[in-house]
Scaffold this active site. Structure first.
Site, mmCIF file in Angstrom:
data_model
loop_
_atom_site.group_PDB
_atom_site.id
_atom_site.type_symbol
_atom_site.label_atom_id
_atom_site.label_comp_id
_atom_site.label_asym_id
_atom_site.label_seq_id
_atom_site.Cartn_x
_atom_site.Cartn_y
_atom_site.Cartn_z
ATOM 1 N N ASP A 1 -2.939 9.915 -4.543
ATOM 2 C CA ASP A 1 -2.864 10.624 -3.271
ATOM 3 C C ASP A 1 -2.659 9.611 -2.144
ATOM 4 O O ASP A 1 -2.500 8.411 -2.393
ATOM 5 C CB ASP A 1 -4.096 11.506 -3.039
ATOM 6 C CG ASP A 1 -5.385 10.708 -2.933
ATOM 7 O OD1 ASP A 1 -5.402 9.539 -3.350
ATOM 8 O OD2 ASP A 1 -6.386 11.244 -2.431
ATOM 9 N N SER B 1 -6.678 11.119 3.402
ATOM 10 C CA SER B 1 -6.564 11.255 1.954
ATOM 11 C C SER B 1 -5.363 12.108 1.560
ATOM 12 O O SER B 1 -4.222 11.782 1.858
ATOM 13 C CB SER B 1 -7.868 11.812 1.394
ATOM 14 O OG SER B 1 -7.891 11.758 -0.011
ATOM 15 N N ASP C 1 -4.358 8.022 0.107
ATOM 16 C CA ASP C 1 -5.151 6.797 0.257
ATOM 17 C C ASP C 1 -5.570 6.224 -1.086
ATOM 18 O O ASP C 1 -6.378 5.303 -1.146
ATOM 19 C CB ASP C 1 -6.368 7.035 1.152
ATOM 20 C CG ASP C 1 -7.424 7.924 0.513
ATOM 21 O OD1 ASP C 1 -7.079 8.719 -0.389
ATOM 22 O OD2 ASP C 1 -8.602 7.840 0.916
ATOM 23 N N ASP D 1 -7.422 7.159 -3.633
ATOM 24 C CA ASP D 1 -8.775 7.181 -4.186
ATOM 25 C C ASP D 1 -8.903 8.174 -5.338
ATOM 26 O O ASP D 1 -9.984 8.326 -5.898
ATOM 27 C CB ASP D 1 -9.826 7.465 -3.106
ATOM 28 C CG ASP D 1 -9.697 8.857 -2.495
ATOM 29 O OD1 ASP D 1 -8.706 9.557 -2.780
ATOM 30 O OD2 ASP D 1 -10.603 9.237 -1.723
#
Length: 451
Positions: free
Chosen positions: A244, A104, A246, A248
């Site tokens: 960010d 992440s 990834d 999410d």
């Protein structure tokens, strides 16, 4: 021994804490546990494997693919895709298992493994515990034609399916005339955010969208939003979207360069859904760390805020149990359950932009629906955090402080999930008052709970 799974999968320094051997063992154990629990629907179960742009994702995804195939699972390697994109594909493709390689917003040396079961939902704690128990066990492996097949998503057709779904979620609302700066954090959204916004009609200025395997989250994205603020002003954009690694989570920037955080985004979307008749029970789900200003603003507009423990999994649980349609965290994890069952930064950004387009108002005007109350956070280290909620003097002091602050403030004491410390958070009508109350309570916690 510490639990291997954290609040969002297994994370660590890639090839040091999180090795290829561990990745292979985890994926094999996950397949065995879910298979034996009846979570697989056919004789040949299927899995999708995705990763963000970290260079270590290549070796870890190869290990995961091998681990899954060794149990008889057929694997499609999706390649680089946002975490919410993989969850969406697991759900819509009828896949039995999904594995995402990402840490992440963490810095590049880290990586992580996150599992999704059928439906694209995260695993329960009990299943994760079972996976840990099954690591490195002796087992009878399938042979010959019973081993799994590994294929790749040639041409990124599955990733395009996800992009198409993002655009379709706007249900015909166009973003024509809007100029949007998108900071993809040199992460997975580098290949999805720009195309989704452009297909929706927006003029896109992309920054931090040239990943090289090493630069993910490096002074970029939602944890380093200064570059986006400057870019929005420089390009005269209507708004900016910060993602960010990834993708999410999503934070936004208005035309003046001011940050619009997750609380303001939830307020904007809650009012939008309410106007459309889509906000179930006129309820928004947020964590206890969302600013009191959000709760006050929603109350003024006839919207109830249900608060949960910190962590998007707890927000998701409350939404699933009660059928709520919107929830999230101040950090920018926002779940719009009609279109996703996990936080999706690109989806969130699209719907914020759609609210701007549909209303004809600026993002700054929309965000003004809530006023952020001054908030002070003090971490008190080296204390017995488990006694924070039961010590009578601390409990009495918190009650007195809350009574004194009244409707214009509050106190939250929260034990850290990973360290021997207690977080003292105070909100008040003035920064001075918040600081004073926080310091008094922090001192009491330090003296009463010292190790």
């Amino acid at each position: 021994m510490a639990r291997l799974f954290g609040t969002d999968g297994v994370r660590g320094v890639a090839n040091a804490d999180l090795t290829a051997e561990l990745a292979m063992e985890l994926s094999a154990a996950a397949a065995k546990v879910l298979g034996e629990a009846g979570a697989f629907t056919g004789r040949r179960p299927t899995a999708l494997v995705g990763r963000d742009t970290r260079i270590s994702g290549q070796l870890l995804s190869a290990a995961v693919n091998a681990g899954l195939a060794s149990t008889g699972v057929d694997v499609i390697d999706v390649g680089i895709v946002p975490t919410p994109g993989l969850a969406y594909l697991v759900n819509t493709q009828g896949t039995d298992l999904g594995v995402m390689l990402s840490a992440s917003h963490n810095p590049m040396p880290d990586n992580g493994i996150k599992f999704f079961q059928r439906g694209g939902v995260k695993l329960d704690d009990s299943i994760e515990d079972s996976i840990e128990e099954r690591l490195n066990e002796q087992w009878e492996r399938p042979i010959a034609g019973d081993v799994g097949r590994i294929t790749t998503d040639e041409g990124h057709a599955l990733r395009q399916t996800y992009i198409d779904a993002l655009v379709a979620s706007l249900e015909g609302v166009r973003l024509d005339g809007l100029k949007v700066v998108i900071d993809a954090a040199n992460g997975a959204a580098s290949y999805t955010a720009g195309p989704a916004f452009e297909a929706s009609g927006a003029t896109v200025v992309g920054i931090n969208n040239t990943p090289d395997g090493l630069n993910i989250n490096d002074n970029a994205g939602s944890t380093h939003i200064e570059g986006l603020q400057a870019a929005v002003v420089e390009h005269g954009a209507d708004l900016g979207i910060a993602l960010d690694g990834d993708a999410d989570r999503c934070l936004a920037v208005d035309a003046t360069g001011a940050v619009v955080d997750g609380d303001h985004i939830m307020a904007i979307l809650a009012l939008d859904l309410k106007e459309q008749g889509k906000l179930h029970n006129n309820t928004l789900v947020a964590t206890i760390m969302s600013n009191l200003g959000l709760i006050i603003a929603m109350r003024e507009h006839g919207i109830q805020v249900e608060q949960t423990r910190v962590g998007d999994r707890y927000v998701l649980e409350a939404m699933a149990q009660n059928g709520f349609t919107l929830g999230g965290e101040q950090s920018g994890h926002v779940i719009i359950s009609e279109y996703a069952n996990t936080g999706d930064g690109v989806l969130t950004g699209l719907h914020v932009a759609a609210r701007v387009a549909r209303s004809g108002r600026s993002l700054a005007s929309l965000a003004s629906v809530m006023t952020t109350l001054p908030q002070v956070m003090i971490n008190v280290p080296n204390v017995d955090k488990m006694r924070a909620g039961v010590d009578p003097e601390i409990t009495r002091a918190v009650t007195q402080a809350n009574n004194k602050l009244g409707m214009s403030g509050r106190v939250v004491l929260r034990p850290s999930g990973t360290e021997p410390l207690v977080r003292v958070m105070v909100e008040a009508s003035t920064a001075e008052n918040a600081q004073q109350v926080a310091e008094q309570l922090a001192g009491l916690v330090a003296s009463r709970l010292a190790l």
